[in-house]
Write an enzyme that holds these catalytic residues in place. Structure first.
Site, short mmCIF file in Angstrom:
data_model
loop_
_atom_site.label_atom_id
_atom_site.label_comp_id
_atom_site.label_asym_id
_atom_site.label_seq_id
_atom_site.Cartn_x
_atom_site.Cartn_y
_atom_site.Cartn_z
CD GLU A 1 -4.47 -78.31 28.28
OE1 GLU A 1 -5.59 -78.51 27.77
OE2 GLU A 1 -3.85 -77.23 28.14
NE ARG B 1 -0.74 -71.69 30.93
CZ ARG B 1 -2.02 -71.37 30.93
NH1 ARG B 1 -2.52 -70.70 31.96
NH2 ARG B 1 -2.79 -71.70 29.93
CE LYS C 1 -5.95 -73.89 24.76
NZ LYS C 1 -5.56 -74.45 26.06
C1 3PG Z 1 -5.80 -72.74 29.02
O1 3PG Z 1 -4.59 -72.83 29.02
O2 3PG Z 1 -6.50 -73.45 28.31
C2 3PG Z 1 -6.45 -71.70 29.85
O3 3PG Z 1 -5.55 -71.07 30.69
C3 3PG Z 1 -7.64 -72.09 30.58
O4 3PG Z 1 -8.35 -70.92 30.77
P1 3PG Z 1 -9.16 -70.64 32.10
O5 3PG Z 1 -8.12 -70.53 33.21
O6 3PG Z 1 -9.88 -69.34 31.85
O7 3PG Z 1 -10.08 -71.79 32.33
#
Ligand code: 3PG
Length: 209
Positions: free
Chosen positions: A40, A44, A128
């Site tokens: 994924e 961003r 999610k």
């Molecule tokens: C996401 O977008 O799913 C999160 O930013 C992932 O979170 P993490 O960086 O704490 O793994």
């Protein structure tokens, strides 16, 4: 095919923030070689769409998804670049309408039982849960499973090699996601050996769970 069908059997999804679109292809190859079959790429960074395009063109065997989707325009851009599924930390009716129209496999985000039920009404039985650890982590997911057993979750946010197995052991967790597999610092160093080692451990976790 919906996202639940597309990702069936995929238990760990690396979530990546890409600062260099040229890193995306070696990263995707590293993940695939380690036994992980999906990635994924979060929308961003300004290079995320190009990264998706590169992966879709050059690593066709990996399931390439676009994450952090918030607007219909982003859905269109992600699809045009070759993303075959999308993920959002939440949902809005505008977003869900755009996804329906595009018939785009999609994992919307929910935290509360009401959000989860509203998404279930629209046909989403894979959702999610973000930010999973702050929302309540494993105990929260366990509690949600009692009143809303039809929904499976992809928790992300605060998941690491230390707690991944606990999440994967829950009956209402279809898969987990996280940035611990390909952290930005290792990506910046283009340290694909180190990423590969973490990815192998993640793939083993997935196989064990
Ligand atoms: C996401 O977008 O799913 C999160 O930013 C992932 O979170 P993490 O960086 O704490 O793994």
């Amino acid at each position: 095919m919906n996202a639940a069908e597309l990702l069936a059997g995929t238990r760990v999804v690396p979530v990546v923030v890409i600062d260099d679109p040229n890193a995306a292809v070696p990263l995707a190859k590293t993940l695939l070689d380690a036994g992980l079959r999906a990635i994924e790429v979060t929308l961003r960074t300004s290079d995320a769409i190009e990264a998706i395009r590169n992966v879709a063109a050059e690593v066709p065997d990996i399931l390439i998804g676009a994450g952090s989707l918030r607007t219909p325009d982003q859905i269109e851009a992600a699809r045009a670049a070759g993303a075959i599924f999308g993920v959002s930390p939440g949902s809005s009716s505008r977003l869900l309408d755009a996804v329906d129209e595009a018939e785009f496999p999609f994992i919307p985000g929910a935290i509360t039982p009401s959000e989860s039920l509203a998404l279930l009404d629209r046909g989403y039985d894979l959702q999610k849960l973000f930010p999973a650890s702050i929302a309540g982590g494993v105990p929260y997911l366990k509690a949600l499973g009692a009143p809303v057993p039809e929904v499976s979750f992809m928790p992300t946010g605060g998941i690491s090699s230390d707690n991944a197995a606990e999440y994967l052991a829950l009956p209402n967790v279809a898969c987990i996601g996280g940035s611990w597999i390909a952290p930005q610092a290792l990506l910046a160093d283009r340290d694909f050996d180190a990423i590969g080692k973490i990815a192998v451990s993640a793939a083993n976790l997935a196989n064990a769970g």
